[in-house]
Design a protein around this motif. Structure first.
Motif, PDB file in Angstrom:
ATOM      1  N   THR A  44      47.469  -6.764  46.747  1.00 57.15           N
ATOM      2  CA  THR A  44      46.215  -7.159  46.106  1.00 57.15           C
ATOM      3  C   THR A  44      46.428  -8.450  45.324  1.00 57.15           C
ATOM      4  N   ASN A  45      45.311  -9.006  44.847  1.00 61.78           N
ATOM      5  CA  ASN A  45      45.402 -10.147  43.927  1.00 61.78           C
ATOM      6  C   ASN A  45      45.422  -9.678  42.479  1.00 61.78           C
ATOM      7  N   TYR A  46      45.410  -8.365  42.279  1.00 62.80           N
ATOM      8  CA  TYR A  46      45.484  -7.731  40.953  1.00 62.80           C
ATOM      9  C   TYR A  46      44.402  -8.232  40.010  1.00 62.80           C
ATOM     10  N   MET A  59      50.305  -9.152  44.464  1.00 64.02           N
ATOM     11  CA  MET A  59      51.067  -7.974  44.093  1.00 64.02           C
ATOM     12  C   MET A  59      51.350  -7.194  45.368  1.00 64.02           C
ATOM     13  N   VAL A  62      51.494  -2.174  46.335  1.00 65.67           N
ATOM     14  CA  VAL A  62      50.751  -1.583  45.218  1.00 65.67           C
ATOM     15  C   VAL A  62      50.750  -0.064  45.336  1.00 65.67           C
ATOM     16  N   ASP A  68      50.548   0.254  39.543  1.00 65.65           N
ATOM     17  CA  ASP A  68      51.537  -0.817  39.490  1.00 65.65           C
ATOM     18  C   ASP A  68      51.914  -1.271  40.889  1.00 65.65           C
ATOM     19  N   CYS A  69      52.659  -2.377  40.956  1.00 64.63           N
ATOM     20  CA  CYS A  69      53.099  -2.890  42.243  1.00 64.63           C
ATOM     21  C   CYS A  69      54.619  -2.855  42.327  1.00 64.63           C
ATOM     22  N   LYS A  72      55.966  -8.780  42.495  1.00 69.60           N
ATOM     23  CA  LYS A  72      54.918  -9.797  42.366  1.00 69.60           C
ATOM     24  C   LYS A  72      55.452 -11.153  42.827  1.00 69.60           C
TER      25      LYS A  72
END
Length: 343
Positions: A44-46, A59, A62, A68-69, A72
């Motif tokens: 994801t792009n968080y 990230m 995930v 959490d991932c 990163k």
């Protein structure tokens, strides 16, 4: 191989964007983020950017259970040399661009921090990195070589992420994490009948309820996509969910992503060739729903077990759901691969 870090921010930005574009192009965007097809990993792009948009970080791996991932990757800041962010870009001795990440996984709800023992836990080897001709004291690892085909960039990034998953899984037991625990829940063969989606009546304490038999609907949808290429070998009282002999694929359909679903899939894929009399070289394929997301530790374990992971989406709230398969899965089932012998 030694690598010299880039000193021009424009070049670093372009290299990062090249990597991002490759990752997005070879993954499937869902509500939760992007699925790396064939791996079961989610990135994801968080929240840094709109849904489906990557600004300056990804990230990888995930974990929907903890939020959490695994690791990163951010756009490098070349002005910091090797003293700043954990991600950087350089060129190797042959002039090829290489995306690098320091072997340092910060503490989160998946595992405690990993740094000094990253190499031992991940199984990866660091590469020598120079900054202005001086060897960096930090330990850097290759995420991906950026001058190759985009599919190779994704493959290398996936391998790096799965190595980080292994490291976090190995470190997780060393001290308590703050996240919650995962829910636990000799005759020639013939061909079984197609499965059908249906509504079944389930009796529980306090009464009965209607439940959709989702697996049948998934099989029906897959039959429409693959036609007669999809078969259901059966023998000795056992039956596989699906086989596509022309592409060497043995498919196990699951209606959930919890641990017990994955245990069953691995066991069935491992045992059915012997129980039914199938060729043991058939590729093992698990077809799982995309919700809830597969935990990265389980994705890593499935990868080590030699299981390819693909997802499907369930749409619609009526009696008959709409099943959607990813382009990568349908492509996998249509690849030009010599057929496996049967029996």
């Amino acid at each position: 191989m030694s690598i010299e870090l880039l000193t021009t921010q424009v070049q670093a930005n372009a290299a990062f964007r090249l990597w991002v574009d490759a990752m997005v192009a070879h993954s499937t965007l869902r509500d939760e983020g992007w699925w790396i097809d064939g791996s079961g990993l989610l990135f994801t792009n968080y929240g840094h950017g709109a849904h489906g948009v990557v600004e300056n970080q990804l990230m990888l791996g995930v974990d929907a259970q903890t939020g959490d991932c695994t690791v990163k990757i951010v756009c490098p800041d070349v002005s910091q040399g090797d003293r700043g962010k954990l991600t950087t870009v350089g060129r190797d001795d042959d002039g090829r661009l290489v995306l690098l990440r320091e072997g340092w996984l910060k503490r989160n709800n998946i595992s405690p921090a990993i740094r000094a023992d990253f190499e031992a836990l991940s199984g990866l080897a660091p590469v020598p990195v120079r900054v202005g001709g001086i060897v960096s004291k930090r330990r850097w690892y290759v995420v991906a070589e950026l001058d190759g085909a985009t599919k190779d960039i994704v493959r290398q990034t996936t391998a790096f992420t799965l190595a980080c998953v292994r490291a976090r899984s190995a470190a997780a037991g060393r001290e308590p994490a703050t996240g919650t625990a995962a829910p636990v829940e000799p005759k020639p063969y013939g061909f079984g009948l197609d499965e059908k989606g249906r509504i079944v009546i389930v009796t529980r304490q306090g009464g009965t309820s209607k439940v959709r038999a989702l697996q049948g609907y998934v099989f029906e949808a897959l039959r429409k996509q693959l036609g007669e290429e999809l078969t259901k070998p059966t023998a000795n009282g056992y039956a596989v969910d699906g086989m596509v002999a022309s592409v060497n694929a043995l498919i196990e359909i699951k209606t959930g992503t919890f641990a017990h679903h994955c245990y069953e899939a691995v066991g069935q894929l491992a045992l059915y060739p012997s129980l039914i009399g199938l060729d043991r070289n058939l590729a093992k394929v698990a077809l799982l729903p995309d919700t809830p997301p597969l935990r990265p530790a389980m994705a890593g374990a499935l990868s080590e077990a030699g299981v390819e992971v693909f997802t499907y989406a369930v749409r619609g709230k009526g009696k008959k759901p709409i099943i959607e398969f990813t382009k990568a899965f349908l492509s996998r089932c249509a690849s030009t691969v010599p057929p496996v012998g049967l029996g």
